[in-house]
Design a protein around this motif. Structure first.
Motif, short mmCIF file in Angstrom:
data_model
loop_
_atom_site.label_atom_id
_atom_site.label_comp_id
_atom_site.label_asym_id
_atom_site.label_seq_id
_atom_site.Cartn_x
_atom_site.Cartn_y
_atom_site.Cartn_z
N TYR A 11 43.12 48.84 47.02
CA TYR A 11 44.00 47.68 46.92
C TYR A 11 45.31 47.94 47.68
O TYR A 11 45.75 49.08 47.82
CB TYR A 11 44.30 47.39 45.44
CG TYR A 11 43.06 47.07 44.64
CD1 TYR A 11 42.59 45.77 44.53
CD2 TYR A 11 42.34 48.09 44.03
CE1 TYR A 11 41.44 45.48 43.82
CE2 TYR A 11 41.19 47.81 43.30
CZ TYR A 11 40.74 46.51 43.20
OH TYR A 11 39.60 46.23 42.49
N VAL A 12 45.91 46.87 48.16
CA VAL A 12 47.18 46.97 48.88
C VAL A 12 48.27 47.27 47.86
O VAL A 12 48.51 46.50 46.93
CB VAL A 12 47.49 45.67 49.65
CG1 VAL A 12 48.85 45.77 50.33
CG2 VAL A 12 46.40 45.39 50.67
N ALA A 13 48.93 48.42 48.04
CA ALA A 13 49.95 48.85 47.09
C ALA A 13 51.14 49.43 47.85
O ALA A 13 51.09 49.64 49.07
CB ALA A 13 49.37 49.90 46.13
N ARG A 14 52.22 49.69 47.13
CA ARG A 14 53.38 50.36 47.71
C ARG A 14 54.09 51.13 46.61
O ARG A 14 53.91 50.85 45.41
CB ARG A 14 54.32 49.36 48.38
CG ARG A 14 55.04 48.43 47.41
CD ARG A 14 55.93 47.44 48.15
NE ARG A 14 56.74 46.63 47.25
CZ ARG A 14 57.58 45.67 47.65
NH1 ARG A 14 57.71 45.41 48.95
NH2 ARG A 14 58.29 44.99 46.78
N VAL A 53 53.49 43.38 42.11
CA VAL A 53 53.46 43.48 40.65
C VAL A 53 53.52 44.95 40.23
O VAL A 53 52.74 45.77 40.74
CB VAL A 53 52.19 42.82 40.09
CG1 VAL A 53 52.09 43.02 38.58
CG2 VAL A 53 52.17 41.34 40.43
N ASP A 54 54.44 45.26 39.32
CA ASP A 54 54.54 46.63 38.81
C ASP A 54 53.27 47.02 38.05
O ASP A 54 52.75 46.24 37.25
CB ASP A 54 55.74 46.75 37.87
CG ASP A 54 57.07 46.56 38.57
OD1 ASP A 54 57.98 45.97 37.97
OD2 ASP A 54 57.20 47.00 39.73
N ALA A 55 52.79 48.23 38.30
CA ALA A 55 51.63 48.75 37.58
C ALA A 55 51.72 50.27 37.58
O ALA A 55 52.58 50.87 38.25
CB ALA A 55 50.34 48.28 38.24
N SER A 56 50.82 50.89 36.80
CA SER A 56 50.85 52.35 36.72
C SER A 56 49.49 52.88 36.27
O SER A 56 48.65 52.13 35.75
CB SER A 56 51.93 52.81 35.73
OG SER A 56 51.65 52.31 34.43
N ALA A 57 49.27 54.15 36.51
CA ALA A 57 48.13 54.90 35.97
C ALA A 57 46.78 54.27 36.31
O ALA A 57 45.87 54.26 35.50
CB ALA A 57 48.27 55.06 34.46
N GLY A 58 46.66 53.72 37.51
CA GLY A 58 45.39 53.16 37.94
C GLY A 58 45.16 51.71 37.56
O GLY A 58 44.09 51.16 37.84
N GLN A 59 46.15 51.07 36.93
CA GLN A 59 46.00 49.66 36.55
C GLN A 59 45.85 48.78 37.79
O GLN A 59 46.53 48.98 38.80
CB GLN A 59 47.22 49.19 35.76
CG GLN A 59 47.37 49.84 34.39
CD GLN A 59 48.68 49.44 33.72
OE1 GLN A 59 49.66 49.12 34.40
NE2 GLN A 59 48.70 49.47 32.41
N ILE A 60 44.97 47.77 37.69
CA ILE A 60 44.76 46.79 38.76
C ILE A 60 45.13 45.42 38.21
O ILE A 60 44.40 44.88 37.38
CB ILE A 60 43.30 46.77 39.23
CG1 ILE A 60 42.83 48.18 39.61
CG2 ILE A 60 43.11 45.80 40.40
CD1 ILE A 60 41.33 48.27 39.82
N PRO A 64 51.97 57.72 40.33
CA PRO A 64 51.42 57.08 39.14
C PRO A 64 52.08 55.74 38.81
O PRO A 64 51.51 54.94 38.08
CB PRO A 64 51.66 58.10 38.03
CG PRO A 64 52.78 58.96 38.53
CD PRO A 64 52.64 59.00 40.02
N GLU A 65 53.27 55.49 39.35
CA GLU A 65 53.93 54.19 39.20
C GLU A 65 54.05 53.56 40.59
O GLU A 65 54.48 54.22 41.54
CB GLU A 65 55.30 54.34 38.56
CG GLU A 65 55.23 54.86 37.13
CD GLU A 65 56.57 54.91 36.44
OE1 GLU A 65 57.59 54.72 37.13
OE2 GLU A 65 56.60 55.14 35.22
#
Length: 317
Positions: free
Chosen positions: A205-208, A181-188, A239-240
């Protein structure tokens, strides 16, 4: 085969938390007294919280306490249940609000209590104190029949704006695939998969994120307002980013280039090599990163650097 996590705890009653996705934890501990175990919704001390004290009061009693408040919910005499010179094995289970603790090899618990207000347990913490330090060997089950409900994706979540299927995902219909899921600026995003925790106990959190033509698995540290990915010997803040939502939380210990068949795909290198999601224990953290099979290591971003580890856990569907 279970994953073994080695931990050392100081004499200061400060919990070390790690995520769990099943209804039990098994461990061995070597300490003269006061092995404390916390069951919580997040990686910190906060209500609701259940604590199991083994060998308290000078290694004479064991109790169950809720929300750090007396009186104890259960109290039993357990003289010499712990030993500072040898490991003693135990298990703790939680099921439909019933909390129980028993000795390794014994099916019947010596402590048991039914919580009238059960809550989803997603983290376990361990600590020692009252004059005791401890050495722990914690068995984390490699798979769980039910994902921790706190982090389950809400119904219909795959239709959420910005959702993309998992990169090179297995065929639809396989349980626990998850979405990026696209997110930015620390959004969970709701339902984000917790892969570990930072040194200060904050969940990771698992991110990429995209970097230099690669799509790189890493970690989302919300308080920093960005995800971090390892590349080229350095840690890169992004940040993105994309966060894994509603996916698996099944980690299997391995090493080198021995990536198990069917490992959960997390991205690809700038040369098109598949990258998998891995994690390692380092400097008091459990940090997610990228597994690059041709390099035989899991890379994590930590304190500004890219660090490679030949022993790691890899995320499986």
């Amino acid at each position: 085969m279970a994953n073994i996590m080695d931990l050392s705890t100081e004499d200061k009653l400060e919990y070390h938390f790690f995520p769990v996705s099943s209804g039990s934890v098994q461990f061995k501990v070597r300490t003269p007294n006061d092995a404390h175990i916390a069951l919580t919704m997040g990686p910190q001390e906060s209500d609701p919280m259940i604590e199991v004290f083994l060998g308290g009061w000078g290694n004479t009693k064991s109790v169950i306490r809720r929300n750090r408040t007396k009186p104890e919910k259960v109290e039993i005499e357990t003289p010499n249940i712990l030993n500072g010179g040898e490991f003693r094995g135990f298990w703790i289970r939680w099921d439909s609000g019933i909390i129980s603790a028993g000795r390794e090899g014994e099916a019947i618990p010596f402590l048991s209590w039914a919580d009238p207000e059960p809550f989803p347990i997603a983290f376990v913490g361990v600590c020692t104190g009252w004059g005791a330090t401890g050495t722990w060997k914690i068995e984390v089950p490699p798979s769980a029949p039910v994902a921790a409900p706190l982090y389950a994706a809400p119904p219909g979540y795959p239709g959420y704006p910005g959702v993309t299927p998992a990169f090179n995902a297995p065929p639809q219909g396989l349980a626990g695939i998850g979405n990026w899921v696209d997110a930015s600026a620390g959004q969970i995003p709701p339902g984000a998969v917790v892969g570990g925790q930072d040194c200060n106990g904050e969940p990771l959190y698992v991110a990429r994120a995209q970097h230099e033509g690669a799509l790189i698995p890493g970690k989302l540290c919300a308080s920093h307002g960005c995800a971090f990915v390892p590349w080229g010997g350095q840690e890169h803040g992004k940040p993105e980013y994309q966060v894994l939502v509603g996916g698996p939380n099944n980690w299997v210990r391995t090493n080198g280039s021995n990536v198990p068949p069917g490992a959960f795909p997390g991205g690809q290198s700038e040369d098109g090599e598949p990258l998998f999601v891995g994690r390692v224990n380092h400097e008091g953290s459990l940090t997610t990163g990228k597994v690059q099979q041709s390099h035989g290591v899991c890379y994590i971003s930590f304190a500004g650097q890219e660090l490679g580890f030949p022993d790691y856990e890899v995320l499986m569907p």
